[in-house]
Design a protein around this motif. Sequence first.
Motif, PDB file in Angstrom:
ATOM      1  N   GLY A 115       0.818  -1.203   0.000  1.00  0.00           N
ATOM      2  CA  GLY A 115       0.000   0.000   0.000  1.00  0.00           C
ATOM      3  C   GLY A 115       0.854   1.256   0.000  1.00  0.00           C
ATOM      4  N   ALA A 116       0.587   2.148   0.938  1.00  0.00           N
ATOM      5  CA  ALA A 116       1.341   3.408   1.018  1.00  0.00           C
ATOM      6  C   ALA A 116       2.680   3.258   1.719  1.00  0.00           C
ATOM      7  CB  ALA A 116       0.507   4.477   1.723  1.00  0.00           C
ATOM      8  N   GLY A 117       3.044   2.037   2.110  1.00  0.00           N
ATOM      9  CA  GLY A 117       4.377   1.796   2.658  1.00  0.00           C
ATOM     10  C   GLY A 117       4.521   2.008   4.151  1.00  0.00           C
ATOM     11  N   VAL A 118       3.401   2.046   4.879  1.00  0.00           N
ATOM     12  CA  VAL A 118       3.482   2.291   6.321  1.00  0.00           C
ATOM     13  C   VAL A 118       4.258   1.181   7.013  1.00  0.00           C
ATOM     14  CG1 VAL A 118       2.153   2.564   8.442  1.00  0.00           C
ATOM     15  CG2 VAL A 118       1.336   3.611   6.320  1.00  0.00           C
ATOM     16  N   LEU A 119       3.839  -0.072   6.818  1.00  0.00           N
ATOM     17  CA  LEU A 119       4.516  -1.185   7.479  1.00  0.00           C
ATOM     18  C   LEU A 119       5.981  -1.270   7.060  1.00  0.00           C
ATOM     19  CD1 LEU A 119       1.818  -4.009   7.312  1.00  0.00           C
ATOM     20  CD2 LEU A 119       2.726  -2.951   9.386  1.00  0.00           C
ATOM     21  N   GLY A 120       6.226  -1.162   5.762  1.00  0.00           N
ATOM     22  CA  GLY A 120       7.593  -1.280   5.274  1.00  0.00           C
ATOM     23  C   GLY A 120       8.515  -0.230   5.853  1.00  0.00           C
ATOM     24  N   ALA A 121       8.022   1.009   5.931  1.00  0.00           N
ATOM     25  CA  ALA A 121       8.846   2.088   6.487  1.00  0.00           C
ATOM     26  C   ALA A 121       9.120   1.858   7.969  1.00  0.00           C
ATOM     27  CB  ALA A 121       8.155   3.432   6.263  1.00  0.00           C
ATOM     28  N   VAL A 122       8.106   1.450   8.712  1.00  0.00           N
ATOM     29  CA  VAL A 122       8.300   1.187  10.140  1.00  0.00           C
ATOM     30  C   VAL A 122       9.269   0.025  10.341  1.00  0.00           C
ATOM     31  CG1 VAL A 122       7.149   0.371  12.235  1.00  0.00           C
ATOM     32  CG2 VAL A 122       6.086   2.158  10.846  1.00  0.00           C
ATOM     33  N   LEU A 123       9.117  -1.025   9.549  1.00  0.00           N
ATOM     34  CA  LEU A 123      10.017  -2.173   9.666  1.00  0.00           C
ATOM     35  C   LEU A 123      11.460  -1.783   9.362  1.00  0.00           C
ATOM     36  CD1 LEU A 123       7.741  -4.853   7.991  1.00  0.00           C
ATOM     37  CD2 LEU A 123       8.547  -4.921  10.364  1.00  0.00           C
ATOM     38  N   LYS A 124      11.662  -0.988   8.331  1.00  0.00           N
ATOM     39  CA  LYS A 124      13.028  -0.586   7.988  1.00  0.00           C
ATOM     40  C   LYS A 124      13.638   0.256   9.101  1.00  0.00           C
ATOM     41  CE  LYS A 124      16.694  -0.415   5.530  1.00  0.00           C
ATOM     42  NZ  LYS A 124      17.532  -1.628   5.372  1.00  0.00           N
ATOM     43  N   ARG A 125      12.815   1.075   9.740  1.00  0.00           N
ATOM     44  CA  ARG A 125      13.338   1.905  10.824  1.00  0.00           C
ATOM     45  C   ARG A 125      13.639   1.069  12.065  1.00  0.00           C
ATOM     46  NH1 ARG A 125      10.059   7.305  12.144  1.00  0.00           N
ATOM     47  NH2 ARG A 125       8.716   5.910  13.353  1.00  0.00           N
ATOM     48  N   ARG A 126      12.829   0.059  12.354  1.00  0.00           N
ATOM     49  CA  ARG A 126      13.029  -0.748  13.553  1.00  0.00           C
ATOM     50  C   ARG A 126      14.069  -1.842  13.365  1.00  0.00           C
ATOM     51  NH1 ARG A 126       6.890  -1.498  16.031  1.00  0.00           N
ATOM     52  NH2 ARG A 126       6.343   0.732  15.954  1.00  0.00           N
ATOM     53  N   TYR A 127      14.249  -2.261  12.106  1.00  0.00           N
ATOM     54  CA  TYR A 127      15.232  -3.311  11.799  1.00  0.00           C
ATOM     55  C   TYR A 127      16.178  -2.790  10.711  1.00  0.00           C
ATOM     56  CZ  TYR A 127      11.820  -6.238  14.250  1.00  0.00           C
ATOM     57  OH  TYR A 127      10.956  -6.777  15.185  1.00  0.00           O
ATOM     58  N   PRO A 128      16.976  -1.778  11.032  1.00  0.00           N
ATOM     59  CA  PRO A 128      17.781  -1.110   9.996  1.00  0.00           C
ATOM     60  C   PRO A 128      18.822  -2.010   9.342  1.00  0.00           C
ATOM     61  CG  PRO A 128      18.428  -0.396  12.203  1.00  0.00           C
ATOM     62  CD  PRO A 128      17.182  -1.183  12.371  1.00  0.00           C
ATOM     63  N   ASP A 129      19.233  -3.067  10.014  1.00  0.00           N
ATOM     64  CA  ASP A 129      20.244  -3.958   9.436  1.00  0.00           C
ATOM     65  C   ASP A 129      19.627  -5.038   8.554  1.00  0.00           C
ATOM     66  OD1 ASP A 129      22.242  -2.572  10.740  1.00  0.00           O
ATOM     67  OD2 ASP A 129      22.114  -3.828  12.540  1.00  0.00           O
ATOM     68  N   SER A 130      18.308  -5.123   8.525  1.00  0.00           N
ATOM     69  CA  SER A 130      17.634  -6.107   7.690  1.00  0.00           C
ATOM     70  C   SER A 130      17.370  -5.541   6.302  1.00  0.00           C
ATOM     71  CB  SER A 130      16.300  -6.538   8.320  1.00  0.00           C
ATOM     72  OG  SER A 130      16.518  -7.311   9.481  1.00  0.00           O
ATOM     73  N   ARG A 131      17.449  -6.399   5.325  1.00  0.00           N
ATOM     74  CA  ARG A 131      17.043  -6.009   3.970  1.00  0.00           C
ATOM     75  C   ARG A 131      15.516  -5.988   3.908  1.00  0.00           C
ATOM     76  NH1 ARG A 131      17.949  -9.701  -1.478  1.00  0.00           N
ATOM     77  NH2 ARG A 131      16.687  -8.411  -2.891  1.00  0.00           N
ATOM     78  N   LEU A 132      14.959  -4.934   3.331  1.00  0.00           N
ATOM     79  CA  LEU A 132      13.511  -4.778   3.284  1.00  0.00           C
ATOM     80  C   LEU A 132      13.031  -4.719   1.839  1.00  0.00           C
ATOM     81  CD1 LEU A 132      10.641  -3.941   4.321  1.00  0.00           C
ATOM     82  CD2 LEU A 132      12.261  -4.439   6.138  1.00  0.00           C
ATOM     83  N   THR A 133      12.038  -5.529   1.490  1.00  0.00           N
ATOM     84  CA  THR A 133      11.384  -5.465   0.181  1.00  0.00           C
ATOM     85  C   THR A 133       9.907  -5.193   0.403  1.00  0.00           C
ATOM     86  OG1 THR A 133      12.954  -6.972  -0.881  1.00  0.00           O
ATOM     87  CG2 THR A 133      10.805  -6.705  -1.930  1.00  0.00           C
ATOM     88  N   LEU A 134       9.362  -4.232  -0.330  1.00  0.00           N
ATOM     89  CA  LEU A 134       7.943  -3.914  -0.305  1.00  0.00           C
ATOM     90  C   LEU A 134       7.346  -4.344  -1.638  1.00  0.00           C
ATOM     91  CD1 LEU A 134       9.607  -1.585   1.361  1.00  0.00           C
ATOM     92  CD2 LEU A 134       7.373  -0.514   1.548  1.00  0.00           C
TER      93      LEU A 134
END
Length: 332
Positions: A201-220
């Motif tokens: 969607g608008a990336g809410v979950l993805g943005a929060v996840l990237k901020r909370r798990y900065p060392d993890s690779r994130l794909t939306l």
Amino acid sequence: MDPRSEVLLRQADLFQRPVLLAGLPADDLLGALPQASGWTWHAGDQAAADSRFPGRSHFGTTPPATPFGAAVLFLPKSRELADYLLAALAARLPGGDLFVVGEKRGGIERAAKQLAPYGKPRKLDNARHCQLWQVTVEQAPAEPDLLRLAQRYRLELADGPLDVVSLPGVFSHGRLDRGTALLLQHLEDLPRGHILDFGCGAGVLGAVLKRRYPDSRLTLLDVDAFAAASSRLTLEANGLEAEVITATGIRGAPGELAAIVSNPPFHQGVHTHYGATEELLRQAREHLSPGGEMRLVANSFLRYPPLIEYHLGPCQTLAEGDGFRIYRARRS
């Protein structure tokens, strides 16, 4: 054949010319109209068009650059999206014909009002519970700026504010939906590694996840081009970087994931459609690494735990509230 396409083909003589079919369904319409081309923002419909009519459909949030002498809009559910699409098409058609086709339950009866800024609308057909409208564009607008139509809002979260950018047509446009709000409270202790936000969607979950798990690779991932564009804007607004992709469903996701987090979609146009979510539950195991976790929010009335346990493993309910439940399951 989609009933909206059937209505168009009742007036097929009008479309034996270079015409752009915007938001066209995944059926045989391009085959029946050899001079037509398509424009879609749905990755699944684009894949279907590419496989059957290569090179005849354009994917994205703006019309194709190639010229067209007329256009048909298959009316979307979102009124804000419809307004943008009509303006984008009318801007390219001064003196040309703009058509709108849609189902009655999808709001086609408001078409006359939406077309009125561009000329004098007239109804051409009424069949298959659908209507077809036409206007000759006498007042062509300036090309609309999609970014200026975005809605922006701020979420005050425990780890700081998050700015969200939502484009027309994106799920829960301009506001945080209840399911995501509940899921945001239960994102702790995810496995480290590659995390997927499915149906971003608008990336809410993805943005929060990237901020909370900065060392993890994130794909939306999302099926919709407007959602993918919104997610990129939300990430940028918060100074975050992640991969954003469009795909039809979980089959288009990467493999060897540490976690899949999702508020999965259940609408396709005006129809309730659980297919993408059910496919996610059936196929998640193939995309998760051993020990990888799926965590999602769903309406409480949906019987997802048996499906999760059959395909993935024991399902735990982490939380329940406001008509939603948070489920967690790990691949053994």
